[in-house]
Every structure is written in structure tokens, then in C-alpha cells.
Design a protein around this motif. Sequence first.
Motif, mmCIF file in Angstrom:
data_model
loop_
_atom_site.group_PDB
_atom_site.id
_atom_site.type_symbol
_atom_site.label_atom_id
_atom_site.label_comp_id
_atom_site.label_asym_id
_atom_site.label_seq_id
_atom_site.Cartn_x
_atom_site.Cartn_y
_atom_site.Cartn_z
ATOM 1 N N LYS A 1 14.159 15.885 6.204
ATOM 2 C CA LYS A 1 12.787 15.122 6.163
ATOM 3 C C LYS A 1 12.673 13.527 5.957
ATOM 4 C CE LYS A 1 12.127 16.912 1.885
ATOM 5 N NZ LYS A 1 11.117 17.822 0.838
ATOM 6 N N LEU A 2 11.671 12.861 5.475
ATOM 7 C CA LEU A 2 11.884 11.163 4.773
ATOM 8 C C LEU A 2 10.565 11.537 3.964
ATOM 9 C CD1 LEU A 2 11.741 9.991 8.188
ATOM 10 C CD2 LEU A 2 13.779 9.927 6.639
ATOM 11 N N THR A 3 11.350 10.620 2.556
ATOM 12 C CA THR A 3 10.615 10.526 1.645
ATOM 13 C C THR A 3 10.138 8.518 1.367
ATOM 14 O OG1 THR A 3 12.041 10.174 0.016
ATOM 15 C CG2 THR A 3 11.648 12.485 1.206
ATOM 16 N N GLU A 4 9.550 8.644 0.657
ATOM 17 C CA GLU A 4 8.581 7.697 -0.093
ATOM 18 C C GLU A 4 9.700 6.583 -0.834
ATOM 19 O OE1 GLU A 4 4.824 5.310 -1.503
ATOM 20 O OE2 GLU A 4 4.803 7.353 -1.023
ATOM 21 N N ILE A 5 11.372 5.897 -0.321
ATOM 22 C CA ILE A 5 12.226 5.691 -1.535
ATOM 23 C C ILE A 5 11.526 5.012 -2.664
ATOM 24 C CG2 ILE A 5 13.383 6.905 -0.066
ATOM 25 C CD1 ILE A 5 14.500 3.595 1.048
ATOM 26 N N ARG B 1 10.179 -4.014 12.324
ATOM 27 C CA ARG B 1 10.072 -3.176 11.669
ATOM 28 C C ARG B 1 10.956 -1.986 11.556
ATOM 29 N NH1 ARG B 1 4.003 -2.357 10.894
ATOM 30 N NH2 ARG B 1 3.412 -4.329 11.789
ATOM 31 N N ALA B 2 11.757 -1.904 13.005
ATOM 32 C CA ALA B 2 12.598 -0.789 12.612
ATOM 33 C C ALA B 2 13.054 0.188 11.791
ATOM 34 C CB ALA B 2 13.190 -0.956 14.107
ATOM 35 N N ILE B 3 13.598 -1.181 10.672
ATOM 36 C CA ILE B 3 14.576 -0.420 9.939
ATOM 37 C C ILE B 3 13.641 0.183 8.742
ATOM 38 C CG2 ILE B 3 16.340 -1.842 7.832
ATOM 39 C CD1 ILE B 3 17.137 -3.423 10.032
ATOM 40 N N SER B 4 13.166 -0.385 8.402
ATOM 41 C CA SER B 4 12.199 -0.171 6.638
ATOM 42 C C SER B 4 10.624 0.352 7.302
ATOM 43 C CB SER B 4 12.394 -1.281 6.216
ATOM 44 O OG SER B 4 11.601 -2.652 6.277
ATOM 45 N N GLY B 5 9.838 -0.252 8.241
ATOM 46 C CA GLY B 5 8.729 0.204 8.704
ATOM 47 C C GLY B 5 7.864 -0.713 7.987
ATOM 48 N N ARG C 1 0.601 -1.002 0.039
ATOM 49 C CA ARG C 1 0.747 0.192 -0.165
ATOM 50 C C ARG C 1 1.417 1.511 0.285
ATOM 51 N NH1 ARG C 1 -1.549 -0.670 5.225
ATOM 52 N NH2 ARG C 1 0.214 0.858 5.259
ATOM 53 N N PRO C 2 0.558 2.002 -0.729
ATOM 54 C CA PRO C 2 1.882 3.431 -0.484
ATOM 55 C C PRO C 2 1.576 4.191 0.076
ATOM 56 C CG PRO C 2 0.100 3.758 -2.870
ATOM 57 C CD PRO C 2 -0.516 2.209 -1.874
ATOM 58 N N ALA C 3 2.542 4.771 0.751
ATOM 59 C CA ALA C 3 2.472 4.714 2.345
ATOM 60 C C ALA C 3 2.001 6.121 2.338
ATOM 61 C CB ALA C 3 4.497 5.477 2.587
ATOM 62 N N ARG C 4 0.978 6.042 3.696
ATOM 63 C CA ARG C 4 0.311 7.668 3.990
ATOM 64 C C ARG C 4 1.457 8.864 4.944
ATOM 65 N NH1 ARG C 4 -4.142 3.622 6.059
ATOM 66 N NH2 ARG C 4 -2.180 2.266 7.314
ATOM 67 N N ALA C 5 1.460 9.840 4.635
ATOM 68 C CA ALA C 5 2.911 10.706 5.399
ATOM 69 C C ALA C 5 2.154 10.621 6.582
ATOM 70 C CB ALA C 5 3.282 11.255 4.179
ATOM 71 N N ASP C 6 2.791 10.811 7.340
ATOM 72 C CA ASP C 6 2.285 11.262 8.828
ATOM 73 C C ASP C 6 2.908 12.350 9.132
ATOM 74 O OD1 ASP C 6 2.028 12.100 11.700
ATOM 75 O OD2 ASP C 6 0.532 9.642 11.436
ATOM 76 N N TYR D 1 6.067 1.674 5.679
ATOM 77 C CA TYR D 1 6.955 1.453 4.759
ATOM 78 C C TYR D 1 6.417 2.635 3.536
ATOM 79 C CZ TYR D 1 9.188 -2.089 1.573
ATOM 80 O OH TYR D 1 10.203 -2.128 -0.017
ATOM 81 N N PRO D 2 7.943 2.680 2.853
ATOM 82 C CA PRO D 2 9.119 2.847 2.905
ATOM 83 C C PRO D 2 9.341 3.954 3.571
ATOM 84 C CG PRO D 2 9.012 3.422 0.212
ATOM 85 C CD PRO D 2 7.667 3.298 1.226
ATOM 86 N N ILE D 3 8.819 4.969 3.882
ATOM 87 C CA ILE D 3 8.911 6.249 4.702
ATOM 88 C C ILE D 3 10.279 5.818 5.858
ATOM 89 C CG2 ILE D 3 8.500 7.882 5.952
ATOM 90 C CD1 ILE D 3 6.404 8.205 4.206
ATOM 91 N N THR D 4 10.196 5.341 6.592
ATOM 92 C CA THR D 4 11.191 4.877 7.440
ATOM 93 C C THR D 4 12.858 3.713 6.980
ATOM 94 O OG1 THR D 4 9.519 3.609 8.974
ATOM 95 C CG2 THR D 4 11.164 3.342 9.325
ATOM 96 N N TYR D 5 12.139 3.364 5.243
ATOM 97 C CA TYR D 5 13.504 3.140 5.248
ATOM 98 C C TYR D 5 14.648 3.817 4.728
ATOM 99 C CZ TYR D 5 15.833 -1.278 3.775
ATOM 100 O OH TYR D 5 16.342 -2.345 2.909
ATOM 101 N N ASP D 6 14.141 5.388 4.601
ATOM 102 C CA ASP D 6 14.547 6.198 4.247
ATOM 103 C C ASP D 6 15.254 6.547 5.435
ATOM 104 O OD1 ASP D 6 16.052 8.837 2.879
ATOM 105 O OD2 ASP D 6 13.872 9.572 2.938
#
Length: 354
Positions: free
Chosen positions: A106-110, A272-276, A76-81, A301-306
Motif C-alpha cells: 500500500k502507499l502512504t502520505e510520506i 509527475r510520474a515520480i512524485s505525483g 494540499r494534503p493528499a486525498r487518498a484514493d 503527491y506525495p503518495i505517488t512518491y512512496d
Amino acid sequence: MTTARNLLDRLNLRSPIIQAPMAGVSTPELAAAVSNAGGLGSLGLGASGADGARQMLRQTRALTDHAINANVFCHRPARADITRQARWLDRLTPEFARFDATPPAKLTEIYTSFLADDAMLDMLLEERPAVVSFHFGLPGATRIAALKQRGILLLASATSLAEARACAAAGIDAIVAQGWEAGGHRGCFDENAPDAQLGTFALTRLLVQALELPVIAAGGIMDGAGIRAALDLGAVAAQLGTAFIACDETSANAAYRQALASEAAQNTVMTRAISGRPARCLSNRFTAWGAEVPDAEVPDYPITYDAGKALNAAAAAAGEPGYGAHWAGQGAPLARPMPASRLMATLMQELAAG
């Protein structure tokens, strides 16, 4: 309908072995070596754009005339929060400070999900790999129909009977039964839903009994004995990932290979801490840190992965390898460093001897 009997024949496979896609680790050289040895080599394209994926497919085709599996991510495409992402960066700040670094501003959906990547779909329709496989879920019916119309065989990962039934209803040709033991990202459709954590063999047998589609066992299988056990349970083939990481042809770096050969292999961790998203990793500093973090606080995911990749880069630059995404399954201690062609020969000899 594709049956267990004709799946291997359709792909002209001489052995019931599929090399797991492993985005970031698999290479054209690895995939080609496995396919040339009679198995199904795979390319993990989920972390690549359409142009990079096309290049990988063409590089592989230059090395083999046999079937290749192209794997894409259907998350599912990431939901930015913004608030949660800011808290995440604040939480990571002390870890970055260990290496005189600061988190990204800032973090992005990579990674773009295949669900929304029209360029990737167009590329696959043009390049027409023998197999396309899906992880994290399924694309829409229009995309599935378009790929099938090109004569492409479709695989999808499932971690439960419900997910497998969804795959069957969508027209998928074969199911990859991904057990809890498997390394790398858990293929569950909804990472926040309850997870029964079914082991590979229990899940494989459940799907074989419940479905008419071919089932491919995946998770913790490292040698011919494991492959034989999967076949005895009714799987048509076994998918091995961690078994191939130590092969000469992968892009695993020295730190990854050293960790795989260390005591860390005895204690893989789902984090899930590494990637989301939940993913099984060799135990390291990052997984230890992540064990103290509630899942609800981790961005999508995958914002966390950034952030994870940035932290690993800062740590590695300071000579600390313990923040790498060293994905591996529970069979990691059984990994054998050797060229892929030799590993394939060894696996087939072990399978025949069983």
C-alpha cells in the motif's frame, strides 16, 4: 513593506545569490558555505519531520553566523484514493519485476504538509531562522502572522502573476518567480490547474512590473551572466539550484552526479510520474516510462512518491540508476563540479565582469 532595496540589507547579503532549498540534496554544509560566501544558503525541510529539521538548522548554525532560509512545503494534503492507488501499483508491477521486486502493498502520505504540521511551525518559531520560504502554495494567515511576529522574513514561490498577487495579499515579503525552466518540483499552487508555463525572464519581468514586492528570479540560471540578466530585468536576486547540485557539499549520490554530467542533462523532462506533482528531472528510464502515463491516473503527491522511492530503491539495488529523482533545470549542461565556496566566488567574478 519589504522593498527591493532593503531585502539584501536586512539579510546582510553581500551577493544577490540564493541557493535553492532542494530537499534531499541540500545539506547544512552547503547552506553554510553559500551563506559564508555572502549569499543566502537554504535548507529544504519539506521532506523532514520537525525533529530532523531542527537538527539540520542547528547543524547549519554551527557552521555559519549568517542568515539561513528554511523552506517548507505547503501542498494540499493528499486525498487518498484506494482504487487509483491500487491501479497505480498494478501499473508499476512490471517495472518492479525487472529487478525481481514487488511494489509496496500500500502507499502512504510520506510528507506532512506545513499546512497541517503544527510541530514544524512550533520548531520554526523556536529556532527562528532568518528566512522561511514556502513552496506549493501558502499557509494560513495565522501561521504567517506567527512567523512574522518572530521577525522572520517570508518568501514564497509563484509561477504566475495570480499566485504572486496571492502571496502579496497574504503578507509575504518577497516572491520567488519560478520559471518553467526550473529543476525539481514546480511550485504551482494547484498542480491540476492550467499552467501558462511562463519562462523565468518573462515571469520575472511581469512580476517586477506588476508588484511592489522584491522579486527573486529562479529557473535555468547557472552563471554570472544569467544572474546579471535577472538583475537587469528588475529582480533583486537570483535563486540557483541546479548550479549547486554538483558541489562537493550536496548529498547528491554518484549516480545523480554522473547523470548530471551525461547527455541526460541535455534533455530534462517535466514529469509527475515520480512524485505525483510536476517536476523537472534529468531524462532517465523513469521519465520515459512516465511519458506514457496520463496525468489523471497518477495518485496525489506525495503518495505517488512512496511508490517512486520504492521503485528507485529496487532498481538501485540491482545496479540500475535510471529510476532516480534526479531533479535538474534546463541549464543542467552548465553545471560545474566544485566546492560551493569556489562556485560562489566564480559566480561573483562572472557577475562583476558582465
